[in-house]
Write an enzyme that holds these catalytic residues in place. Structure first.
Site, PDB file in Angstrom:
ATOM      1  N   ASP A 142      18.893   2.658 -18.864  1.00 38.04           N
ATOM      2  CA  ASP A 142      17.770   3.431 -18.362  1.00 38.04           C
ATOM      3  C   ASP A 142      17.114   2.694 -17.193  1.00 38.04           C
ATOM      4  O   ASP A 142      17.802   2.000 -16.441  1.00 38.04           O
ATOM      5  CB  ASP A 142      16.772   3.688 -19.508  1.00 38.04           C
ATOM      6  CG  ASP A 142      16.095   5.040 -19.405  1.00 38.04           C
ATOM      7  OD1 ASP A 142      15.300   5.223 -18.474  1.00 38.04           O
ATOM      8  OD2 ASP A 142      16.345   5.900 -20.265  1.00 38.04           O
ATOM      9  N   HIS A 170      10.232   5.089 -18.141  1.00 37.94           N
ATOM     10  CA  HIS A 170      11.071   5.936 -18.987  1.00 37.94           C
ATOM     11  C   HIS A 170      11.879   5.120 -19.985  1.00 37.94           C
ATOM     12  O   HIS A 170      11.902   5.415 -21.182  1.00 37.94           O
ATOM     13  CB  HIS A 170      12.003   6.760 -18.109  1.00 37.94           C
ATOM     14  CG  HIS A 170      12.807   7.778 -18.856  1.00 37.94           C
ATOM     15  ND1 HIS A 170      14.108   7.565 -19.225  1.00 37.94           N
ATOM     16  CD2 HIS A 170      12.494   9.010 -19.303  1.00 37.94           C
ATOM     17  CE1 HIS A 170      14.571   8.627 -19.874  1.00 37.94           C
ATOM     18  NE2 HIS A 170      13.603   9.519 -19.922  1.00 37.94           N
ATOM     19  N   ASN A 198      17.948  18.868 -19.547  1.00 33.74           N
ATOM     20  CA  ASN A 198      16.752  19.713 -19.708  1.00 33.74           C
ATOM     21  C   ASN A 198      16.791  20.967 -18.843  1.00 33.74           C
ATOM     22  O   ASN A 198      15.748  21.486 -18.467  1.00 33.74           O
ATOM     23  CB  ASN A 198      15.493  18.916 -19.340  1.00 33.74           C
ATOM     24  CG  ASN A 198      15.248  17.753 -20.265  1.00 33.74           C
ATOM     25  OD1 ASN A 198      15.806  17.676 -21.352  1.00 33.74           O
ATOM     26  ND2 ASN A 198      14.405  16.830 -19.837  1.00 33.74           N
ATOM     27  N   VAL A 221      31.656  11.037 -26.573  1.00 35.15           N
ATOM     28  CA  VAL A 221      30.212  10.811 -26.490  1.00 35.15           C
ATOM     29  C   VAL A 221      29.499  11.887 -27.301  1.00 35.15           C
ATOM     30  O   VAL A 221      29.843  13.067 -27.214  1.00 35.15           O
ATOM     31  CB  VAL A 221      29.730  10.843 -25.027  1.00 35.15           C
ATOM     32  CG1 VAL A 221      28.210  10.758 -24.954  1.00 35.15           C
ATOM     33  CG2 VAL A 221      30.367   9.725 -24.230  1.00 35.15           C
ATOM     34  N   SER A 259      15.845  13.375 -23.657  1.00 35.87           N
ATOM     35  CA  SER A 259      15.763  11.911 -23.672  1.00 35.87           C
ATOM     36  C   SER A 259      15.202  11.437 -24.998  1.00 35.87           C
ATOM     37  O   SER A 259      15.756  10.550 -25.654  1.00 35.87           O
ATOM     38  CB  SER A 259      14.840  11.417 -22.551  1.00 35.87           C
ATOM     39  OG  SER A 259      15.504  11.267 -21.342  1.00 35.87           O
TER      40      SER A 259
END
Length: 373
Positions: A21, A55, A150, A167, A215
């Site tokens: 991140d 974040h 999103n 994944v 997230s």
């Protein structure tokens, strides 16, 4: 989720979760002693223990915050965070290269779980390094969770690494278990978790904010996996994921996995408190085994509960904080950044990208509204 009861069984001790991140602010009271050395995977070589964006820090607190100093207590407060800085500002790194380096570093430095609360928008052929890194990490025994995105209520683009085979892509649900209308959906979605009105630190003001995004759902899913793996340290990445899929609250309807919720919303308490879930074969990735399935795979859903959940065919009912009002916990302050996008070129500037159509968006999956304290 009955967190207090789960913590009597497991708090994530012994499990390292990599947070790929914007860095992690290791000086926060609830993160002191929780953050390992880490690295910056970009060409800038910045300190992974600093996070001007905020974040990555919020993802880390949701996973392993201790609650110290009045801070946020994460779902796995005794897990450790390995910060891998890969999204923090002005970039000259291609998204594929930085994601590939980040995943390889995490897998090679002891991360059993890799949390990727960001994604790149582009064609799979534009992510060869990321795909190779994913395969490397899976072979090393890591479990990878990535935010699905999103943009489900817009053009619903498929994002990577969430859509890379192996994944586990995570979608978002609201407090009623309904899929958030903005949660990116498709065949890539494996699981879902809370992603609406999640309390995090504000990123553009002081205090705490109610935030939204896949997230947050991804971080909560990673923390859940840490709880399970800590309780069952001899299980492999495939076995931890399999029991999470088995014990998820399944979506309504005949088609499982569903495009919004995958195998359903996570319920780690079913594993930790009720002893449900059959870990099955150690060397078989349940996501790869499920490809093309329209009914539950017996190896992936034999122990699944029949409790009701969201109907993937219905219109999601979650509040979108880009358009709706937010309730405040205390005195409201100004809204704290509703969305953020980093456009990363493949060796070119934005003007060239628009003309050549080779842009990849590296997107931090978040939105928030202030609830200040």
């Amino acid at each position: 989720m009955k967190a207090d009861d789960m913590w009597k069984v497991s708090q994530g001790q012994g499990v390292v979760v990599a947070v790929i991140d914007s860095g992690v602010n290791a000086s926060l009271p609830e993160l002191r002693g929780q953050v390992l050395e880490g690295a910056d995977a970009s060409n800038k070589s910045l300190n992974p223990h600093q996070d001007p964006d905020g974040h990555g820090t919020n993802m880390a607190t949701l996973i392993a915050g201790t609650g110290a100093g009045g801070g946020i207590k994460g779902l796995a407060p005794k897990a450790k965070i390995l910060p891998v800085r890969s999204a923090a500002g002005d970039w000259d790194d291609p998204a594929d290269a930085i994601l590939g380096r980040s995943i390889r570093y995490a897998a090679g430095h002891g991360a059993r779980i890799i949390n990727i609360s960001l994604g790149g928008i582009g064609l799979p052929k534009q992510f060869p390094l990321t795909q190779a890194a994913v395969q490397y990490a899976l072979k090393k025994g890591s479990l990878i969770f990535a935010a699905s995105g999103n943009s489900g209520d817009e053009n619903n683009p498929v994002e990577l690494p969430a859509a890379i085979p192996g994944v586990a892509a995570v979608g978002a649900i609201d407090s009623n278990g309904k899929a958030a209308k903005w949660s990116t959906h498709g065949d890539q979605v494996a699981l879902a978790a809370a992603g609406v009105d999640v309390i995090t630190h504000c990123t553009e003001s002081n205090g705490l904010c109610k935030s939204w995004g896949t997230s947050q759902a991804t971080a909560i899913t990673s923390a859940s996996a840490a709880l399970i793996w800590s309780k069952h340290p001899k299980w492999t990445n495939n076995q931890v994921l399999r029991v999470m899929m088995q014990t998820a609250s399944p979506p309504a309807g005949d088609v499982i996995p569903s495009s919004y919720l995958g195998y359903g919303s996570i319920r780690p308490r079913k594993v930790l408190l009720d002893g449900e879930g059959d870990p099955g074969p150690a060397d078989v990735n349940p996501l790869l085994a499920r490809e093309g399935a329209t009914k539950p795979d017996p190896s992936a859903s034999a122990s699944a509960s029949k409790s009701p959940s969201a109907d993937p065919k219905s219109t999601p009912t979650a509040t979108d904080d880009k358009k709706g009002d937010k309730k405040t916990v205390a005195e409201p302050k100004k809204n704290d950044d509703n969305s953020s996008t980093l456009w990363i070129a493949i060796g070119a500037g934005i003007a060239v990208l628009l003309a050549a159509a080779v842009a990849i968006a590296l997107v931090r999956r978040r939105g928030s509204a202030s609830v200040g304290l």
